[in-house]
Design an enzyme around this catalytic site. Structure first.
Site, PDB file in Angstrom:
ATOM      1  N   ASN A  10      28.109  34.339  69.227  1.00 56.50           N
ATOM      2  CA  ASN A  10      26.770  34.301  69.804  1.00 56.50           C
ATOM      3  C   ASN A  10      26.617  35.470  70.780  1.00 56.50           C
ATOM      4  O   ASN A  10      27.186  35.471  71.872  1.00 56.50           O
ATOM      5  CB  ASN A  10      26.582  32.953  70.513  1.00 56.50           C
ATOM      6  CG  ASN A  10      25.205  32.787  71.120  1.00 56.50           C
ATOM      7  OD1 ASN A  10      24.562  33.761  71.505  1.00 56.50           O
ATOM      8  ND2 ASN A  10      24.757  31.542  71.226  1.00 56.50           N
ATOM      9  N   ALA A  11      25.827  36.481  70.375  1.00 63.09           N
ATOM     10  CA  ALA A  11      25.724  37.722  71.157  1.00 63.09           C
ATOM     11  C   ALA A  11      25.196  37.448  72.558  1.00 63.09           C
ATOM     12  O   ALA A  11      25.658  38.044  73.538  1.00 63.09           O
ATOM     13  CB  ALA A  11      24.820  38.719  70.428  1.00 63.09           C
ATOM     14  N   LYS A  12      24.247  36.531  72.678  1.00 61.58           N
ATOM     15  CA  LYS A  12      23.667  36.282  73.998  1.00 61.58           C
ATOM     16  C   LYS A  12      24.641  35.547  74.909  1.00 61.58           C
ATOM     17  O   LYS A  12      24.698  35.790  76.110  1.00 61.58           O
ATOM     18  CB  LYS A  12      22.360  35.502  73.855  1.00 61.58           C
ATOM     19  CG  LYS A  12      21.254  36.354  73.236  1.00 61.58           C
ATOM     20  CD  LYS A  12      19.922  35.630  73.154  1.00 61.58           C
ATOM     21  CE  LYS A  12      18.825  36.575  72.670  1.00 61.58           C
ATOM     22  NZ  LYS A  12      17.518  35.900  72.520  1.00 61.58           N
ATOM     23  N   ASP A  72      32.019  25.703  75.597  1.00 63.81           N
ATOM     24  CA  ASP A  72      31.182  24.780  74.828  1.00 63.81           C
ATOM     25  C   ASP A  72      30.228  24.160  75.824  1.00 63.81           C
ATOM     26  O   ASP A  72      30.644  23.729  76.915  1.00 63.81           O
ATOM     27  CB  ASP A  72      32.007  23.702  74.114  1.00 63.81           C
ATOM     28  CG  ASP A  72      31.188  23.026  73.013  1.00 63.81           C
ATOM     29  OD1 ASP A  72      30.664  23.735  72.142  1.00 63.81           O
ATOM     30  OD2 ASP A  72      31.071  21.783  73.035  1.00 63.81           O
ATOM     31  N   SER A  73      28.976  24.160  75.481  1.00 63.81           N
ATOM     32  CA  SER A  73      27.985  23.777  76.476  1.00 63.81           C
ATOM     33  C   SER A  73      26.776  23.178  75.790  1.00 63.81           C
ATOM     34  O   SER A  73      26.607  23.282  74.577  1.00 63.81           O
ATOM     35  CB  SER A  73      27.577  25.001  77.303  1.00 63.81           C
ATOM     36  OG  SER A  73      27.228  26.071  76.447  1.00 63.81           O
ATOM     37  N   PHE A 155      18.786  32.022  76.582  1.00 64.02           N
ATOM     38  CA  PHE A 155      18.828  31.566  75.192  1.00 64.02           C
ATOM     39  C   PHE A 155      18.941  30.044  75.206  1.00 64.02           C
ATOM     40  O   PHE A 155      18.928  29.419  76.271  1.00 64.02           O
ATOM     41  CB  PHE A 155      19.993  32.221  74.432  1.00 64.02           C
ATOM     42  CG  PHE A 155      21.360  31.888  74.975  1.00 64.02           C
ATOM     43  CD1 PHE A 155      21.864  32.575  76.069  1.00 64.02           C
ATOM     44  CD2 PHE A 155      22.144  30.899  74.398  1.00 64.02           C
ATOM     45  CE1 PHE A 155      23.128  32.274  76.573  1.00 64.02           C
ATOM     46  CE2 PHE A 155      23.401  30.596  74.894  1.00 64.02           C
ATOM     47  CZ  PHE A 155      23.892  31.283  75.985  1.00 64.02           C
ATOM     48  N   TYR A 157      18.251  26.317  75.370  1.00 57.36           N
ATOM     49  CA  TYR A 157      17.182  25.510  75.953  1.00 57.36           C
ATOM     50  C   TYR A 157      16.690  26.061  77.293  1.00 57.36           C
ATOM     51  O   TYR A 157      15.964  25.374  78.014  1.00 57.36           O
ATOM     52  CB  TYR A 157      17.649  24.059  76.111  1.00 57.36           C
ATOM     53  CG  TYR A 157      18.027  23.387  74.806  1.00 57.36           C
ATOM     54  CD1 TYR A 157      17.071  22.699  74.057  1.00 57.36           C
ATOM     55  CD2 TYR A 157      19.323  23.448  74.310  1.00 57.36           C
ATOM     56  CE1 TYR A 157      17.399  22.091  72.858  1.00 57.36           C
ATOM     57  CE2 TYR A 157      19.664  22.844  73.109  1.00 57.36           C
ATOM     58  CZ  TYR A 157      18.703  22.164  72.388  1.00 57.36           C
ATOM     59  OH  TYR A 157      19.034  21.560  71.201  1.00 57.36           O
ATOM     60  N   ASP A 158      17.075  27.281  77.622  1.00 59.43           N
ATOM     61  CA  ASP A 158      16.675  27.864  78.914  1.00 59.43           C
ATOM     62  C   ASP A 158      15.174  27.777  79.194  1.00 59.43           C
ATOM     63  O   ASP A 158      14.781  27.492  80.334  1.00 59.43           O
ATOM     64  CB  ASP A 158      17.128  29.328  79.006  1.00 59.43           C
ATOM     65  CG  ASP A 158      18.611  29.462  79.369  1.00 59.43           C
ATOM     66  OD1 ASP A 158      19.186  28.479  79.871  1.00 59.43           O
ATOM     67  OD2 ASP A 158      19.178  30.549  79.149  1.00 59.43           O
TER      68      ASP A 158
END
Lengths: 202, 202
Positions: A10-12, A72-73, A155, A157-158
């Site tokens: 995941n690049a972001k 992991d989040s 990115f 749910y921000d």
């Protein structure tokens, strides 16, 4: 130059983790999974963030022999009994489709009034060394699910999440401001001394 | 002829509730919301099945002065911390779209192995009389979320649910067999003596 691998495509997410590590550990070089030879990544089948972060970090060490970090989040919504949780990235059934995930979460909460829209972002960061040492740090930030998305930074749910005490959504915050309060910033900063120490030993 | 109102517009749910009531209470006539003058139905904002069933039954009595039954029910999946729960009908964000709800639930559980696919159907039946007496019964059936939908009977998540001890999904069972084991059958049969008694008094 000390290298650490962050086990993500995941690049972001990589950008966010690299930004924090580089600010805290002088001379560190942060690689992502797209910078190393491909290997079979195990499915994230655990039902805790900690378990899934460990799965990813262990697999990265096994494949590359580099000191490896994994995150992991997810977002845990009180009115959804702390879901989406570990299923945050695939909540709408399609992996990593932020727009669909946000849309679904808003629709599920359509009838939930403001005072019951509490939620928290949780992040587990796992760090595993080639010697097999394993470390876990947890970061949590409480907040509220907004009635509509706001902002275009970040990115996941921000756009839907406003941290307690903040005026803006996570996606309206600058990178620095988000890192200061975010679940990922908290967990990773707590891990920094451990990573720095391991890199000095190599 | 004694009349009881079932506070639902859902034709399949009405069929199921009527079938059970007619089998148990001789001479009862079961009406649905489409059989009475329209009234403003309150939103189901409670976070329990009992709370939402009561909201619906109370509103029906207030509008029609008829003895009224309401059901609130849903599927509670262990791996989703008992969600979709009270949000079962609108899980995919679109009210009462069974196909989309089933598809979403399957996708969310795609990586969850068989031994962690336990779930239960829960049903709360509320009965409110014109005198203001209120009764609640709860029915539960434990089972497993299948890897794909099976059968075309029933409604809601029936194709995805196989009750413990059964060979077939709820949507493969005959109406009689489903009523015998279902959450709704259990809750409603427990309520039958109360309804019968109230109707005899009128």
């Amino acid at each position: 130059m000390s290298q650490v691998l962050v086990a993500t495509h995941n690049a972001k997410k990589l950008t966010e983790l690299r930004r924090i590590l580089v600010a805290e550990i002088s001379g560190v070089e942060v690689l992502g999974l797209d910078d190393v030879a491909p290997y079979d990544e195990p499915p994230e089948v655990e039902n805790t963030f900690e378990g899934n972060a460990l799965i990813k970090a262990r697999a990265a060490v096994a494949a590359t022999s580099m000191p490896s970090l994994a995150d992991d989040s997810g977002i845990c919504v009180d009115a959804l009994n702390s879901m989406p949780g570990v299923l945050s990235a695939r909540w709408s059934g399609t992996p990593r489709d932020d727009a669909r995930n946000n849309e679904l979460l808003l629709a599920q909460l359509a009838d939930i009034p403001d005072e019951r829209r509490h939620a928290e972002f949780r992040c587990a960061v796992a760090f595993v060394t080639p010697d097999g040492d394993e470390f876990i740090e947890i970061g949590v930030v409480r907040g509220t699910i907004l009635l509509a998305g706001r902002g275009s930074n970040g990115f996941g749910y921000d756009p839907l999440f406003r941290a307690d005490g903040q005026t803006y959504s996570n996606a309206e915050l600058s990178a620095d401001d988000k890192d200061r309060i975010s679940h990922r910033g908290r967990a990773l900063r707590d891990m920094v001394p451990t990573v720095a120490k391991a890199l000095r030993r190599r």
